[in-house]
Design an enzyme around this catalytic site. Structure first.
Site, PDB file in Angstrom:
ATOM      1  N   HIS A 211     -56.729 -24.189  83.582  1.00 24.93           N
ATOM      2  CA  HIS A 211     -55.687 -24.332  82.554  1.00 24.93           C
ATOM      3  C   HIS A 211     -56.349 -24.248  81.190  1.00 24.93           C
ATOM      4  O   HIS A 211     -57.470 -24.712  81.009  1.00 24.93           O
ATOM      5  CB  HIS A 211     -54.972 -25.690  82.715  1.00 24.93           C
ATOM      6  CG  HIS A 211     -53.666 -25.743  82.000  1.00 24.93           C
ATOM      7  ND1 HIS A 211     -53.562 -26.072  80.676  1.00 24.93           N
ATOM      8  CD2 HIS A 211     -52.412 -25.490  82.442  1.00 24.93           C
ATOM      9  CE1 HIS A 211     -52.292 -26.022  80.324  1.00 24.93           C
ATOM     10  NE2 HIS A 211     -51.567 -25.666  81.364  1.00 24.93           N
TER      11      HIS A 211
ATOM     12  N   ASP B 176     -48.933 -25.655  89.205  1.00 28.11           N
ATOM     13  CA  ASP B 176     -48.406 -24.577  90.034  1.00 28.11           C
ATOM     14  C   ASP B 176     -48.871 -24.666  91.482  1.00 28.11           C
ATOM     15  O   ASP B 176     -48.179 -24.195  92.393  1.00 28.11           O
ATOM     16  CB  ASP B 176     -48.780 -23.215  89.440  1.00 28.11           C
ATOM     17  CG  ASP B 176     -47.977 -22.916  88.187  1.00 28.11           C
ATOM     18  OD1 ASP B 176     -46.883 -23.496  88.047  1.00 28.11           O
ATOM     19  OD2 ASP B 176     -48.437 -22.121  87.355  1.00 28.11           O
TER      20      ASP B 176
HETATM   21  N1  ACO Z   1     -60.432 -19.481  89.797  1.00 31.26           N
HETATM   22  C1  ACO Z   1     -61.709 -19.096  89.605  1.00 31.26           C
HETATM   23  N2  ACO Z   1     -62.313 -19.078  88.399  1.00 31.26           N
HETATM   24  C2  ACO Z   1     -61.591 -19.471  87.365  1.00 31.26           C
HETATM   25  C3  ACO Z   1     -60.249 -19.905  87.482  1.00 31.26           C
HETATM   26  C4  ACO Z   1     -59.674 -19.894  88.764  1.00 31.26           C
HETATM   27  N3  ACO Z   1     -58.410 -20.276  88.962  1.00 31.26           N
HETATM   28  N4  ACO Z   1     -59.769 -20.253  86.269  1.00 31.26           N
HETATM   29  C5  ACO Z   1     -60.776 -20.041  85.403  1.00 31.26           C
HETATM   30  N5  ACO Z   1     -61.859 -19.565  86.061  1.00 31.26           N
HETATM   31  C6  ACO Z   1     -63.133 -19.206  85.460  1.00 31.26           C
HETATM   32  C7  ACO Z   1     -62.999 -17.857  84.773  1.00 31.26           C
HETATM   33  O1  ACO Z   1     -63.300 -16.790  85.664  1.00 31.26           O
HETATM   34  C8  ACO Z   1     -64.004 -17.997  83.654  1.00 31.26           C
HETATM   35  O2  ACO Z   1     -65.286 -17.822  84.204  1.00 31.26           O
HETATM   36  P1  ACO Z   1     -66.431 -17.055  83.365  1.00 31.26           P
HETATM   37  O3  ACO Z   1     -66.637 -17.908  82.128  1.00 31.26           O
HETATM   38  O4  ACO Z   1     -67.565 -17.019  84.302  1.00 31.26           O
HETATM   39  O5  ACO Z   1     -65.860 -15.705  83.038  1.00 31.26           O
HETATM   40  C9  ACO Z   1     -63.892 -19.461  83.247  1.00 31.26           C
HETATM   41  O6  ACO Z   1     -63.407 -20.144  84.428  1.00 31.26           O
HETATM   42  C10 ACO Z   1     -62.928 -19.684  82.097  1.00 31.26           C
HETATM   43  O7  ACO Z   1     -61.653 -19.165  82.486  1.00 31.26           O
HETATM   44  P2  ACO Z   1     -60.656 -18.422  81.537  1.00 31.26           P
HETATM   45  O8  ACO Z   1     -59.711 -17.584  82.353  1.00 31.26           O
HETATM   46  O9  ACO Z   1     -61.403 -17.710  80.446  1.00 31.26           O
HETATM   47  O10 ACO Z   1     -59.918 -19.675  80.930  1.00 31.26           O
HETATM   48  P3  ACO Z   1     -58.620 -19.625  80.117  1.00 31.26           P
HETATM   49  O11 ACO Z   1     -58.447 -20.943  79.466  1.00 31.26           O
HETATM   50  O12 ACO Z   1     -58.533 -18.400  79.284  1.00 31.26           O
HETATM   51  O13 ACO Z   1     -57.518 -19.391  81.279  1.00 31.26           O
HETATM   52  C11 ACO Z   1     -56.091 -19.622  83.078  1.00 31.26           C
HETATM   53  C12 ACO Z   1     -56.784 -20.323  81.905  1.00 31.26           C
HETATM   54  C13 ACO Z   1     -55.564 -18.239  82.673  1.00 31.26           C
HETATM   55  C14 ACO Z   1     -54.894 -20.461  83.514  1.00 31.26           C
HETATM   56  C15 ACO Z   1     -57.091 -19.460  84.217  1.00 31.26           C
HETATM   57  O14 ACO Z   1     -57.616 -20.701  84.596  1.00 31.26           O
HETATM   58  C16 ACO Z   1     -56.496 -18.773  85.425  1.00 31.26           C
HETATM   59  O15 ACO Z   1     -56.417 -17.538  85.476  1.00 31.26           O
HETATM   60  N6  ACO Z   1     -56.031 -19.556  86.461  1.00 31.26           N
HETATM   61  C17 ACO Z   1     -55.401 -18.987  87.598  1.00 31.26           C
HETATM   62  C18 ACO Z   1     -53.932 -18.717  87.309  1.00 31.26           C
HETATM   63  C19 ACO Z   1     -53.119 -19.980  87.207  1.00 31.26           C
HETATM   64  O16 ACO Z   1     -53.175 -20.853  88.054  1.00 31.26           O
HETATM   65  N7  ACO Z   1     -52.282 -20.026  86.165  1.00 31.26           N
HETATM   66  C20 ACO Z   1     -51.387 -21.165  85.936  1.00 31.26           C
HETATM   67  C21 ACO Z   1     -51.676 -21.821  84.638  1.00 31.26           C
HETATM   68  S1  ACO Z   1     -50.765 -23.323  84.471  1.00 31.26           S
HETATM   69  C22 ACO Z   1     -49.194 -22.868  84.028  1.00 31.26           C
HETATM   70  O17 ACO Z   1     -48.897 -21.780  83.609  1.00 31.26           O
HETATM   71  C23 ACO Z   1     -48.153 -23.900  84.243  1.00 31.26           C
END
Ligand code: ACO
Length: 394
Positions: free
Chosen positions: A280, A328
């Site tokens: 998140h 979620d």
């Molecule tokens: N699984 C594996 N790795 C992850 C996940 C995940 N669910 N979430 C983040 N990471 C990793 C990323 O790959 C990244 O790694 P890196 O630095 O080696 O490239 C690091 O953690 C940071 O992640 P970002 O995506 O840059 O973080 P950001 O704050 O931009 O994104 C997000 C948050 C988009 C929600 C992300 O965690 C994600 O894609 N999660 C999966 C989708 C999800 O569950 N979305 C629901 C959000 S809650 C809502 O809408 C109510």
């Protein structure tokens, strides 16, 4: 600890981090993280307090008007939402019959736009007018999603019953049967937990559209489009699809899912895949909404089994990546327990979030400044137009 992204000043411009990470773009009194960064707040109350205790009507009143309702206010918001739920224009049902069986989020985008054309070709920025249209949209959007889904798949749909409570009636229209009290309350609680969350991607979209002084229906159509993506609201569907895939493989291997989930997640991580329902932008340690949702998962069908699986998945993700689960993951399972078709999970998120979108739209337009950032152009310059026969000569 991860390095914090920084802003830079270049001449008259402020260059902010990609994705607007850690950028505050405006003030709001609707919801957000408290100044200590410790809790998410709905108008002064923690999200888990309201999610656990408030009804849909109470929470909607709080988010829209700024305080929990007293007797008369509660009667009034309930009367309006229930009445509007029963007043979806017949022409809209006729129009939904023409749509193909696509993802139901499209029915919401279509329906919000239809209602705007139907009710509000002339838009006003008077508070009473705005609140009235907000209540209408909050009441009618769930009917549109449910009717669109059933029309596309079964050729018929369940009509709203304005004599029933909003959450109970909406769940009935989705699943096509009368829910039990605990099912209705579990469902209602998720609508409340989803109701608002600061300047998330879809709410920001709504505020941007509102800032052009477009109408609420158009802004909410944009919000639904933003919510549809798997990095935002679409994740509850993806999380459940993932758990069902893991369960299928576990069954083939003859291993209990609560054991196999570790291997499944580690293999996905090794392939650099994201684990949906984890991570998140705001919650880096814990999403408090999961605690409330977990209490209801425990009370529904196979609750103990699913909680064991989710706890194991959380343990693995924390050990491997230090990433917590988000709401979620839990709502995905909860909606599965209620027998809701997976493509309806993100529409349900929208049925709750439309309250927050409306409150943010009203806050934006009543104290407006056009949201229009500036870009840093990095493409070529100095090119000159050439007619096609010259520029495409081999
Ligand atoms: N699984 C594996 N790795 C992850 C996940 C995940 N669910 N979430 C983040 N990471 C990793 C990323 O790959 C990244 O790694 P890196 O630095 O080696 O490239 C690091 O953690 C940071 O992640 P970002 O995506 O840059 O973080 P950001 O704050 O931009 O994104 C997000 C948050 C988009 C929600 C992300 O965690 C994600 O894609 N999660 C999966 C989708 C999800 O569950 N979305 C629901 C959000 S809650 C809502 O809408 C109510």
């Amino acid at each position: 600890m991860a390095q914090q992204p920084e802003c830079k000043v270049e001449g008259n411009y402020i260059v902010v981090p990609k994705g607007l990470v850690n950028v505050i773009v405006d003030e709001t009194k609707v919801s957000g993280v408290d100044p200590k960064g410790e809790a998410t707040i709905y108008r002064g109350y923690t999200i888990e307090d309201i999610g656990e205790h408030a009804t849909f009507y109470e929470a909607a009143h709080l988010i829209l008007y700024g305080q929990l309702p007293c007797d008369d206010e509660l009667k009034e918001i309930k009367r309006k939402i229930d009445a509007y739920r029963g007043q979806v224009p017949e022409k809209l049902f006729d129009a939904l019959k023409l749509l193909p069986p696509t993802h139901p989020m499209y029915y919401g985008i279509f329906g919000a736009s239809f209602l705007g054309q139907y009710y509000a070709p002339e838009w006003k920025f008077d508070p009473d007018f705005l609140y009235d249209h907000a209540l209408r949209l909050i009441a009618q959007l769930p009917v549109i999603f449910a009717a669109g889904w059933h029309l596309a798949h079964n050729g018929t749909f369940y009509r709203p019953d304005p004599s029933k409570d909003h959450a109970w009636d909406v769940l009935r229209m989705i699943v096509g049967r009368e829910p039990s009290d605990i099912e209705a309350r579990a469902f209602e609680s998720t609508l409340v937990l989803y109701m608002d969350h600061g300047f998330n991607a879809s709410t920001f979209t709504v505020r941007v559209i509102g800032s052009t002084l477009s109408d609420l229906y158009s802004a909410v159509a944009g919000g639904i489009a933003a919510l549809k993506g798997p990095l935002h609201g679409g994740a509850n569907e993806k999380a459940m699809e993932m758990l069902l895939e893991a369960r299928r493989i576990a069954e083939e291997k003859g291993v209990p899912l609560e054991e196999y989930i570790e291997e499944y997640i580690k293999e996905k991580l090794a392939r650099k895949e994201k684990i949906m329902g984890f991570g998140h932008r705001i919650y880096k340690i814990h999403d408090p909404r999961t605690d409330v949702a977990a209490k209801y998962v425990a009370k529904l069908k196979d609750g103990e089994f699913w909680l064991k699986v989710l706890k194991k998945a959380e343990e693995v993700m924390w050990k491997e990546k230090k990433i917590p689960s988000n709401i979620d993951l839990y709502t995905g399972v909860l909606y599965y327990q209620l027998g809701i078709p997976i493509p309806m999970y993100t529409p349900i998120f929208a049925m709750g979030r439309v309250v927050g979108w409306s409150a943010h739209y009203i806050e934006q337009v009543l104290n407006n400044k056009l949201i229009r950032p500036t870009e840093k152009y990095t493409g070529p310059v100095g090119l000159k137009y050439q007619p096609i026969e010259v520029r495409c000569k081999r």
